[in-house]
Scaffold this motif. Sequence first.
Motif, PDB file in Angstrom:
ATOM      1  N   MET A 138      16.819   2.681  -7.358  1.00  0.00           N
ATOM      2  CA  MET A 138      15.483   2.219  -7.004  1.00  0.00           C
ATOM      3  C   MET A 138      14.441   3.288  -7.330  1.00  0.00           C
ATOM      4  O   MET A 138      14.462   4.377  -6.777  1.00  0.00           O
ATOM      5  N   ARG A 139      13.527   2.982  -8.231  1.00  0.00           N
ATOM      6  CA  ARG A 139      12.400   3.842  -8.573  1.00  0.00           C
ATOM      7  C   ARG A 139      11.332   2.999  -9.270  1.00  0.00           C
ATOM      8  O   ARG A 139      11.623   1.913  -9.770  1.00  0.00           O
ATOM      9  N   ASP A 140      10.106   3.518  -9.278  1.00  0.00           N
ATOM     10  CA  ASP A 140       8.961   2.812  -9.869  1.00  0.00           C
ATOM     11  C   ASP A 140       8.801   1.420  -9.260  1.00  0.00           C
ATOM     12  O   ASP A 140       8.455   0.448  -9.945  1.00  0.00           O
ATOM     13  N   HIS A 141       9.063   1.313  -7.964  1.00  0.00           N
ATOM     14  CA  HIS A 141       8.953   0.036  -7.274  1.00  0.00           C
ATOM     15  C   HIS A 141       7.666   0.003  -6.461  1.00  0.00           C
ATOM     16  O   HIS A 141       6.840   0.914  -6.552  1.00  0.00           O
ATOM     17  N   THR A 142       7.503  -1.045  -5.667  1.00  0.00           N
ATOM     18  CA  THR A 142       6.321  -1.211  -4.813  1.00  0.00           C
ATOM     19  C   THR A 142       6.757  -1.248  -3.357  1.00  0.00           C
ATOM     20  O   THR A 142       7.657  -2.013  -3.005  1.00  0.00           O
ATOM     21  N   VAL A 143       6.131  -0.431  -2.543  1.00  0.00           N
ATOM     22  CA  VAL A 143       6.394  -0.408  -1.106  1.00  0.00           C
ATOM     23  C   VAL A 143       5.221  -1.077  -0.402  1.00  0.00           C
ATOM     24  O   VAL A 143       4.063  -0.719  -0.640  1.00  0.00           O
ATOM     25  N   GLY A 151       0.229  -8.511   3.907  1.00  0.00           N
ATOM     26  CA  GLY A 151       1.316  -7.911   3.141  1.00  0.00           C
ATOM     27  C   GLY A 151       2.111  -8.939   2.365  1.00  0.00           C
ATOM     28  O   GLY A 151       2.472  -8.725   1.204  1.00  0.00           O
ATOM     29  N   ARG A 152       2.385 -10.088   2.980  1.00  0.00           N
ATOM     30  CA  ARG A 152       3.136 -11.141   2.293  1.00  0.00           C
ATOM     31  C   ARG A 152       2.326 -11.707   1.131  1.00  0.00           C
ATOM     32  O   ARG A 152       2.880 -11.977   0.047  1.00  0.00           O
ATOM     33  N   SER A 153       1.029 -11.887   1.326  1.00  0.00           N
ATOM     34  CA  SER A 153       0.184 -12.392   0.235  1.00  0.00           C
ATOM     35  C   SER A 153       0.140 -11.399  -0.921  1.00  0.00           C
ATOM     36  O   SER A 153       0.142 -11.800  -2.094  1.00  0.00           O
ATOM     37  N   ALA A 154       0.106 -10.100  -0.593  1.00  0.00           N
ATOM     38  CA  ALA A 154       0.132  -9.086  -1.647  1.00  0.00           C
ATOM     39  C   ALA A 154       1.430  -9.165  -2.445  1.00  0.00           C
ATOM     40  O   ALA A 154       1.431  -9.075  -3.676  1.00  0.00           O
ATOM     41  N   LYS A 208       6.101   3.419  -7.478  1.00  0.00           N
ATOM     42  CA  LYS A 208       4.965   3.382  -8.389  1.00  0.00           C
ATOM     43  C   LYS A 208       3.676   3.135  -7.628  1.00  0.00           C
ATOM     44  O   LYS A 208       2.629   3.672  -7.972  1.00  0.00           O
ATOM     45  N   GLN A 209       3.759   2.346  -6.578  1.00  0.00           N
ATOM     46  CA  GLN A 209       2.564   2.034  -5.792  1.00  0.00           C
ATOM     47  C   GLN A 209       2.972   1.673  -4.369  1.00  0.00           C
ATOM     48  O   GLN A 209       4.080   1.196  -4.129  1.00  0.00           O
ATOM     49  N   VAL A 210       2.049   1.936  -3.452  1.00  0.00           N
ATOM     50  CA  VAL A 210       2.265   1.634  -2.038  1.00  0.00           C
ATOM     51  C   VAL A 210       1.087   0.811  -1.541  1.00  0.00           C
ATOM     52  O   VAL A 210      -0.077   1.202  -1.713  1.00  0.00           O
ATOM     53  N   VAL A 211       1.376  -0.324  -0.943  1.00  0.00           N
ATOM     54  CA  VAL A 211       0.355  -1.187  -0.352  1.00  0.00           C
ATOM     55  C   VAL A 211       0.438  -1.029   1.158  1.00  0.00           C
ATOM     56  O   VAL A 211       1.485  -1.249   1.754  1.00  0.00           O
ATOM     57  N   ILE A 212      -0.682  -0.663   1.778  1.00  0.00           N
ATOM     58  CA  ILE A 212      -0.720  -0.439   3.217  1.00  0.00           C
ATOM     59  C   ILE A 212      -1.574  -1.527   3.853  1.00  0.00           C
ATOM     60  O   ILE A 212      -2.775  -1.620   3.606  1.00  0.00           O
ATOM     61  N   VAL A 237      -2.937   1.669  -2.234  1.00  0.00           N
ATOM     62  CA  VAL A 237      -3.952   0.649  -1.975  1.00  0.00           C
ATOM     63  C   VAL A 237      -3.879   0.302  -0.490  1.00  0.00           C
ATOM     64  O   VAL A 237      -2.803  -0.017   0.024  1.00  0.00           O
ATOM     65  N   VAL A 238      -5.018   0.360   0.195  1.00  0.00           N
ATOM     66  CA  VAL A 238      -5.044   0.210   1.649  1.00  0.00           C
ATOM     67  C   VAL A 238      -5.998  -0.906   2.039  1.00  0.00           C
ATOM     68  O   VAL A 238      -7.054  -1.089   1.437  1.00  0.00           O
TER      69      VAL A 238
END
Length: 371
Positions: A138-143, A151-154, A208-212, A237-238
Amino acid sequence: MKLKSARPSSSLDDLSHGVQLPRYVAGPLVQVVRRLLMALGVMALAVVIVYTDRHGYKDNVAGGPVGFIDSLYYVTVSLSTTGYGDVVPVTDTARLLTTFLITPLRVLFLIILVGTTLEVLTERTREQWRLAYWRKHMRDHTVIVGFGTKGRSAAETLMSAGLPQDRIVVVDPNPAVVEQAGADGYAGVIGDATRSSVLTRAMADRAKQVVISTQRDDTAVLVALTVRQLSKKVRIVVSVREAENVPLLRQSGADAVITSASAVGRMLGLSMISPSSGAVLEDLVQHSRGLSLRERPVTKAEAGKSPRECEDLVVSVIRGHRLLGYDDPEAATLQLTDRLVVIRRVSKAEEKAAAAHRKERGPGSWRIPGR
């Protein structure tokens, strides 16, 4: 600045913070019950066979005719390979039934019992192997931190743009949310995302990216600081509720901050002033239906042309690290290395794929009100 103080929660600290990969099979208890019912079914079939030909069996101990209880007893000791010899077949028909029907059922019965034991014993080992493989690759994924409505819509928007579901990891302190996310096909981590150990289990340092999308702005700030401490390159991205907390999030390392309360308020006001404009704006934010706002590279056919000559409606031009408006003089001639932010209509195939995904999830997907 309007920033509420975080309340300590010992219950969150006591969570296991383990990674839960999506489960596509039933749990061990369900498998045991299922195999037990199968074993009972095999036993019932054998009892029916013996009882139907009960006149071909003899009770050497009690004597007299063989009844239902005797048939049940004979099947029990026969399938378990005990074989006391008190009830035995005496006719050719009964012996043939025992040879060609009861014996295969005995083998099937033993396979079911042994399979149940092996399944339970190897379940934990298989899960550990899956987890080790997941951590290694697992790498370059989205958290996504916080898997409520936002969060679900994202996640759904990212998947509609082509991101595979197995490249999304959900982090939430609520075990029920993570369990439901696992049932929907997401990998999940239970725990407080302000703790670096929880984000490390989600591989945020290799993401790769984190959505908060947490419930509280102060939590979002702490999560952004923790993520930025783990990785200097990850894009953050917050979503926040109060606009006055945006500068603090920027200072905490967030690359983009979305003010949810202000955005909803602007849509409400626009819908009152111009209902048609509000409907168009709402259509744009809906994924996989109607109009869609996308980012794509410039094609060879579009290089050298102006944004107005493109097939899609160009909103902005991304050149290097600069965002240029469609009417900016510098963006008058498109370059092959540019990227375009365009408005295009979602195709029928994309709408069908999104509808199929929503149908596969089912109408009862678990959500937390207000998130």
